[in-house]
Design a protein around this motif. Sequence first.
Motif, PDB file in Angstrom:
ATOM      1  N   ASP A 162       0.824  -1.210   0.000  1.00 30.60           N
ATOM      2  CA  ASP A 162       0.000   0.000   0.000  1.00 30.60           C
ATOM      3  C   ASP A 162       0.861   1.264   0.000  1.00 30.60           C
ATOM      4  O   ASP A 162       0.484   2.287   0.534  1.00 30.60           O
ATOM      5  CB  ASP A 162      -0.950  -0.011   1.197  1.00 30.60           C
ATOM      6  N   GLY A 163       2.056   1.172  -0.595  1.00 29.57           N
ATOM      7  CA  GLY A 163       2.924   2.350  -0.654  1.00 29.57           C
ATOM      8  C   GLY A 163       2.512   3.291  -1.770  1.00 29.57           C
ATOM      9  O   GLY A 163       1.476   3.115  -2.414  1.00 29.57           O
ATOM     10  N   ARG A 164       3.349   4.290  -1.984  1.00 30.04           N
ATOM     11  CA  ARG A 164       3.065   5.284  -3.012  1.00 30.04           C
ATOM     12  C   ARG A 164       4.043   5.136  -4.173  1.00 30.04           C
ATOM     13  O   ARG A 164       3.746   5.462  -5.314  1.00 30.04           O
ATOM     14  CB  ARG A 164       3.219   6.673  -2.381  1.00 30.04           C
ATOM     15  N   LEU A 165       5.259   4.666  -3.848  1.00 30.32           N
ATOM     16  CA  LEU A 165       6.313   4.554  -4.858  1.00 30.32           C
ATOM     17  C   LEU A 165       7.019   3.202  -4.706  1.00 30.32           C
ATOM     18  O   LEU A 165       8.232   3.129  -4.578  1.00 30.32           O
ATOM     19  CB  LEU A 165       7.322   5.703  -4.688  1.00 30.32           C
ATOM     20  N   ASP A 166       6.236   2.129  -4.695  1.00 34.77           N
ATOM     21  CA  ASP A 166       6.820   0.791  -4.554  1.00 34.77           C
ATOM     22  C   ASP A 166       7.304   0.303  -5.927  1.00 34.77           C
ATOM     23  O   ASP A 166       6.620   0.500  -6.922  1.00 34.77           O
ATOM     24  CB  ASP A 166       5.776  -0.187  -3.999  1.00 34.77           C
TER      25      ASP A 166
END
Lengths: 177, 433
Positions: free
Chosen positions: B373-377
Amino acid sequence: MNTVKLGLALMFAGVLAGCSTTGSKPGEVAVEDRGTTAGATEEVTTRAAGDYGELGMQALNDPSSPLSHRVIYFAFDSSEVAEQDRDLLAAHAAFLAANPDVKVSVEGHTDERGSREYNIALGERRAQAVKRILEFQGASPAQMTVVSYGEEKPAAEGHDESAWSLNRRVELVYVGR
Amino acid sequence: MKKPILLLAACFLAWPLLAPAALTIEITQGVEGALPIAVVPFDESNNAYQPPQDVARIIADDLRRSGRFAPVDEQNLIARPVQAAQIRFKDWRTLGVGSLVIGRVETTGEGSFRIQFQLFDVFRGRQLIGFSVPTTRTRMRYDAHRISDLIYEKLTGQRGAFATRIAYVTVEKKGKKRSYHLQVADADGYNPQTILRSTQPLMSPAWSPDGQRLAYVSFEKRRASIFVQDVGSGKRERVLAFAGINGAPAWSPDGRRLAVTLSRDGNPEIYIYTLATRKLQRVTRSTAIDTEPVWSPDGASLVFTSDRGGSPQLYRVPVSGGRARRLTFEGNYNASADFSPDGKHLALVHGAGGKYRIGLLDLDSGRFRLLTDGRLDESPSFAPNGSMIIYATAAGKRGVLAAVSSDGRFKQRLSLQTGDVREPAWSPFDRRQ
């Protein structure tokens, strides 16, 4: 004076490039240098000033000349050169056509979003778009090399649109022969 | 004669003599139902030389990191048996502890030791496995991970992947200058070693199937080249350096070929390079971007990223070439695939709503689900037993690594004290054993 500065800058860049392939220290892997960076860079450095000629160098560094602007920016996921940058590229193309000994590295960059290798490809597409326009307007393909750094060398460090918009770019980096 | 001096001076400046910092692991999302296990501190009495490692601690930490086990904290142990006869199974049973590990470390000579351990089924009151492992001062940590592998396999039925390594790239910024480091560490973040430093970007490390070599991209000389480096000796060779992109190396399962991205013919295409013959075979032909090839475990096909359909999506093509079949249809950004070791799933980067997260695609059913649920994985890489996926993510303003179990339930973060860390690649199973 500017000539000397550029020469020094190139020399420093050359020295750093040399570092990446040479030297070792205890407990660390000695890196084989399979190329000739050091020697070749020396040549680049010493000839850089002479080859441009005074007039060329002045134009590149004169803030009132369009040639002092060497970065153009792109929209997200786009490699389309904006209409407003056409005049700038025309000036660089004319400069390259008038100075056939001058070489330029056309360097493509992206913002950090998405996968790194895909961004390498996207950065190259941007640089190729710029190269095509320069070539169309009189620069010789032999004067230009294209390299894409993708998201690896951001101009701005942030993680929002204000940084991303500065990172989606193509830089024209003039080098000696 | 000025130049060599300058060059040397600059190199020393750019290369601090400090050992690289270790990654620290923090569990960010635990799992309910992790199995309680007691790993009793190993007996170290009667030793002429102090063992350099706390073997029981390493084993407990390994098992905890897997997400499958909940080792009892050392201060909560009700007893500290060091021999089978001392174990009172009934006491452990009442605590709900299903498995118990005991052992001892003995000196066998100067710098050499023997680790003995036993794993017990507490409910049945019997031994499941017991081994005596000869080791040395320098190998002890590695052998502790191998013991974790045996315990994990006995209790879960799945091979352990603790005695493995990870490769990754770190970046330090000083003023306007960046320093890029290619590093290799144990899978638990210990023992980090820098195997290459450069002032220019390093990218895309990929392990050879025997775990002995890394292929990677280096921008030294201000252009992209693909290198293959022997991790043990440090000896390396530049294998591909055409004009334009030389990127995204991926080893064939037999270790003899590299799938790569080259733009030598005008735009990024997938090629297969045979190391022994130095021959290139072109796989894709399109006017679009084709990049990020990965091999199916059977070696028969490649999955790659292409924007031939208008947005980046994953496609599958036979290694011999031919028509590519699109695999992803959900959303307008699916890239950077990695095959699960059984070939049944792909981990990938899924972009939607301005966020880039790691997802898992079931190749049989076509079902897709998000794991993170990251933003920049980015840069997902499977553990060789398929249990976990390591990837890169952003924590605040810094790049860190994270790992998620392939069912998405268990998460941990691996970060450095300073600097960015990115592009993790989990090694194959170790074959030194």
